[in-house]
Design a protein around this motif. Sequence first.
Motif, PDB file in Angstrom:
ATOM      1  N   SER A  33       0.818  -1.220   0.000  1.00 51.16           N
ATOM      2  CA  SER A  33       0.000   0.000   0.000  1.00 51.16           C
ATOM      3  C   SER A  33       0.850   1.268   0.000  1.00 51.16           C
ATOM      4  O   SER A  33       0.334   2.367  -0.061  1.00 51.16           O
ATOM      5  CB  SER A  33      -0.927   0.007   1.216  1.00 51.16           C
ATOM      6  OG  SER A  33      -0.149   0.024   2.379  1.00 51.16           O
ATOM      7  N   LYS A  34       2.199   1.084   0.107  1.00 47.37           N
ATOM      8  CA  LYS A  34       3.148   2.218   0.156  1.00 47.37           C
ATOM      9  C   LYS A  34       2.800   3.187   1.280  1.00 47.37           C
ATOM     10  O   LYS A  34       2.667   4.400   1.093  1.00 47.37           O
ATOM     11  CB  LYS A  34       3.204   2.951  -1.185  1.00 47.37           C
ATOM     12  CG  LYS A  34       3.951   2.197  -2.250  1.00 47.37           C
ATOM     13  CD  LYS A  34       4.901   3.131  -2.987  1.00 47.37           C
ATOM     14  CE  LYS A  34       5.645   2.407  -4.096  1.00 47.37           C
ATOM     15  NZ  LYS A  34       7.008   2.207  -3.905  1.00 47.37           N
ATOM     16  N   MET A  35       2.672   2.613   2.443  1.00 48.98           N
ATOM     17  CA  MET A  35       2.268   3.395   3.616  1.00 48.98           C
ATOM     18  C   MET A  35       3.515   3.782   4.403  1.00 48.98           C
ATOM     19  O   MET A  35       4.431   2.968   4.546  1.00 48.98           O
ATOM     20  CB  MET A  35       1.364   2.475   4.448  1.00 48.98           C
ATOM     21  CG  MET A  35       1.009   2.968   5.783  1.00 48.98           C
ATOM     22  SD  MET A  35      -0.474   3.997   5.649  1.00 48.98           S
ATOM     23  CE  MET A  35      -0.376   4.878   7.178  1.00 48.98           C
ATOM     24  N   ASP A  36       3.541   4.975   4.918  1.00 50.39           N
ATOM     25  CA  ASP A  36       4.649   5.424   5.766  1.00 50.39           C
ATOM     26  C   ASP A  36       4.680   4.536   7.021  1.00 50.39           C
ATOM     27  O   ASP A  36       3.700   4.433   7.759  1.00 50.39           O
ATOM     28  CB  ASP A  36       4.440   6.880   6.169  1.00 50.39           C
ATOM     29  CG  ASP A  36       5.664   7.485   6.840  1.00 50.39           C
ATOM     30  OD1 ASP A  36       6.258   8.401   6.242  1.00 50.39           O
ATOM     31  OD2 ASP A  36       6.018   7.049   7.952  1.00 50.39           O
ATOM     32  N   TYR A  37       5.815   3.912   7.242  1.00 46.57           N
ATOM     33  CA  TYR A  37       5.918   2.858   8.262  1.00 46.57           C
ATOM     34  C   TYR A  37       5.594   3.362   9.674  1.00 46.57           C
ATOM     35  O   TYR A  37       4.687   2.871  10.329  1.00 46.57           O
ATOM     36  CB  TYR A  37       7.329   2.270   8.210  1.00 46.57           C
ATOM     37  CG  TYR A  37       7.594   1.186   9.215  1.00 46.57           C
ATOM     38  CD1 TYR A  37       6.935  -0.038   9.142  1.00 46.57           C
ATOM     39  CD2 TYR A  37       8.513   1.370  10.246  1.00 46.57           C
ATOM     40  CE1 TYR A  37       7.190  -1.045  10.059  1.00 46.57           C
ATOM     41  CE2 TYR A  37       8.772   0.365  11.172  1.00 46.57           C
ATOM     42  CZ  TYR A  37       8.108  -0.833  11.073  1.00 46.57           C
ATOM     43  OH  TYR A  37       8.346  -1.819  11.986  1.00 46.57           O
ATOM     44  N   ARG A  64      -5.491   0.971  -0.902  1.00 44.63           N
ATOM     45  CA  ARG A  64      -6.119   0.746   0.405  1.00 44.63           C
ATOM     46  C   ARG A  64      -6.377  -0.717   0.739  1.00 44.63           C
ATOM     47  O   ARG A  64      -6.368  -1.101   1.910  1.00 44.63           O
ATOM     48  CB  ARG A  64      -7.496   1.413   0.443  1.00 44.63           C
ATOM     49  CG  ARG A  64      -7.430   2.894   0.530  1.00 44.63           C
ATOM     50  CD  ARG A  64      -8.754   3.503   0.103  1.00 44.63           C
ATOM     51  NE  ARG A  64      -8.591   4.928   0.027  1.00 44.63           N
ATOM     52  CZ  ARG A  64      -9.095   5.782   0.913  1.00 44.63           C
ATOM     53  NH1 ARG A  64      -9.836   5.382   1.896  1.00 44.63           N
ATOM     54  NH2 ARG A  64      -8.869   7.080   0.797  1.00 44.63           N
ATOM     55  N   ASP A  65      -6.651  -1.523  -0.287  1.00 42.51           N
ATOM     56  CA  ASP A  65      -7.118  -2.891  -0.058  1.00 42.51           C
ATOM     57  C   ASP A  65      -6.271  -3.704   0.936  1.00 42.51           C
ATOM     58  O   ASP A  65      -6.812  -4.305   1.860  1.00 42.51           O
ATOM     59  CB  ASP A  65      -7.185  -3.662  -1.389  1.00 42.51           C
ATOM     60  CG  ASP A  65      -8.514  -3.405  -2.076  1.00 42.51           C
ATOM     61  OD1 ASP A  65      -9.245  -2.525  -1.586  1.00 42.51           O
ATOM     62  OD2 ASP A  65      -8.797  -4.084  -3.086  1.00 42.51           O
ATOM     63  N   PRO A  66      -4.950  -3.755   0.725  1.00 41.03           N
ATOM     64  CA  PRO A  66      -4.142  -4.641   1.592  1.00 41.03           C
ATOM     65  C   PRO A  66      -4.277  -4.272   3.076  1.00 41.03           C
ATOM     66  O   PRO A  66      -4.384  -5.155   3.919  1.00 41.03           O
ATOM     67  CB  PRO A  66      -2.710  -4.427   1.100  1.00 41.03           C
ATOM     68  CG  PRO A  66      -2.828  -3.755  -0.226  1.00 41.03           C
ATOM     69  CD  PRO A  66      -4.131  -3.058  -0.280  1.00 41.03           C
ATOM     70  N   ILE A  67      -4.321  -2.973   3.372  1.00 38.05           N
ATOM     71  CA  ILE A  67      -4.415  -2.550   4.771  1.00 38.05           C
ATOM     72  C   ILE A  67      -5.809  -2.871   5.320  1.00 38.05           C
ATOM     73  O   ILE A  67      -5.948  -3.375   6.449  1.00 38.05           O
ATOM     74  CB  ILE A  67      -4.104  -1.038   4.912  1.00 38.05           C
ATOM     75  CG1 ILE A  67      -2.620  -0.772   4.663  1.00 38.05           C
ATOM     76  CG2 ILE A  67      -4.519  -0.489   6.271  1.00 38.05           C
ATOM     77  CD1 ILE A  67      -1.692  -1.185   5.797  1.00 38.05           C
TER      78      ILE A  67
END
Length: 484
Positions: free
Chosen positions: A360-364, A390-393
Amino acid sequence: MKLSKLKVDMDYFKIDEKLYQKLKPTPLKNPKLVSFNKKACDLINLDYKECETQEFLDFLNGTKTLENSQPYAMVYAGHQFGYFVPQLGDGRAINLGNINSWHLQTKGSGPTKYSRRGDGRAVLRSSIREYIISEAMYALDIPTTRALAIIDSDTYAHREWEKESCSIVLRMSSSWIRIGTFEFFANTENSKENVTKLADYVIEQNYPHLKEVEGKYEKMFYSLVDKTASMLARWQVYGFMHGVMNTDNFSMAGVTIDYGPFAFMDYFDKNCICNHTDGEGRYSYNNQPYVARWNLIVLANALKEICDESKLLEYMKTFLPQHENVYLKLMNERLGLIASKSGDSNLDLILELLGALETSKMDYNVFFHRLNSIKSFDDLSYITDLCVFRDPIEKWFDSYKKVCEIQENSFSKRNEIMKKVNPKYIIKNYMLQEAIELAHTGDYSLVNDLLEIAQNPYEEHSKYERYSNPTPMKFANIKLSCSS
Ligand code: AMP
Ligand code: MG
């Protein structure tokens, strides 16, 4: 206490003089104070007011020596990117002695016998980075060196692109002995005698409880293995990447030393490489625990004349399991969970999360801080709005919800656990870069503000709310050079 009253111990001089060099620092032109750190002053009982005096500038610049101080540089060796370099050493750092078990060292104080072809200097950007990040690491409970102050100057050095101003950072550690120091001593003519002396020194400084114990050298090694396993787990939990995990940058006290092209990961990428000279990713995020294990095996070999090497290698089998235990305990806490409560350590849940963050390329680190704040599983937009996908999260939250139900803990209980380990602020490279660019114009205010944030990452810093948001994509997971 006044600077003039500080007195240092010079206990390294028990070691043979061939293994260090006594020398005078080479001062910088027109030194000016960039910042000083009150928390580090407390460690050596120095009055804050002293840091605003000319005498303090002279002390950092090496033109004023503390009582009893005889500056020296240490020799060491090391495996750099896997290759043995028989002689390295303090090429730009000078040791001043120790106070309250803190070994003072100025980095950037001019050439030494061990400078090889370097100029012995540290440019302002590298000193600012080391100064702030060591305090940030400490605030996150990650074992580290500390830093007392920085000066800037009118002396210039040539680096990759242009002329940069030279600075000095005064750093403090419970030890500056490295795995590479043992590698050097193990390669000397009287190796057994020298390694014994060095090990006795390390035990006296960092493992005093082992002094009279049978098998003390083996036990010193075991203690270091334990400490390093735990330290690496903390690096991984917060997404910290050291960048240059050579054995000469690995401390015998089990603390993080020698900050260069480090990074706190921005968006999650298990193969992230923060050092742009590390083409193959030897020191990538995921490799770090394995490299630390490799470094400790190098140490085992350097200790073989005074230890039963097979015992040391046998003990190394505990390294990865110890690392994993600490890692899982802390990762559970970052999720507001308790590792053993549901009968397992939630490894699958954690691995699923890392995969979801990556896709999702989310800030860790921002993910964990936002997780502290959600009050219901019905509206996850506070988190998912930050995702590129969004899906994976969202799918991961289904699994998380199930584990939360098994653990029977409420949002408020989880928040109690999370708020101690999920800070609002993590010092990212783009923030340091902003402070550096401003400092190059002579304005050191952001260095001081970032120091405040680094030291109090769980508190509100309303002027810098933007730093609690994800790293802007154009600055995320950028690689830095070794001169950083
Ligand atoms: P580092 O990658 O910073 O750990 O440095 C590796 C080795 O190079 C150490 O022995 C340093 O003291 C030395 N070194 C790095 N930069 C300089 C410099 N500008 N002048 C002299 N020695 C340096
Ligand atoms: Mg180094």
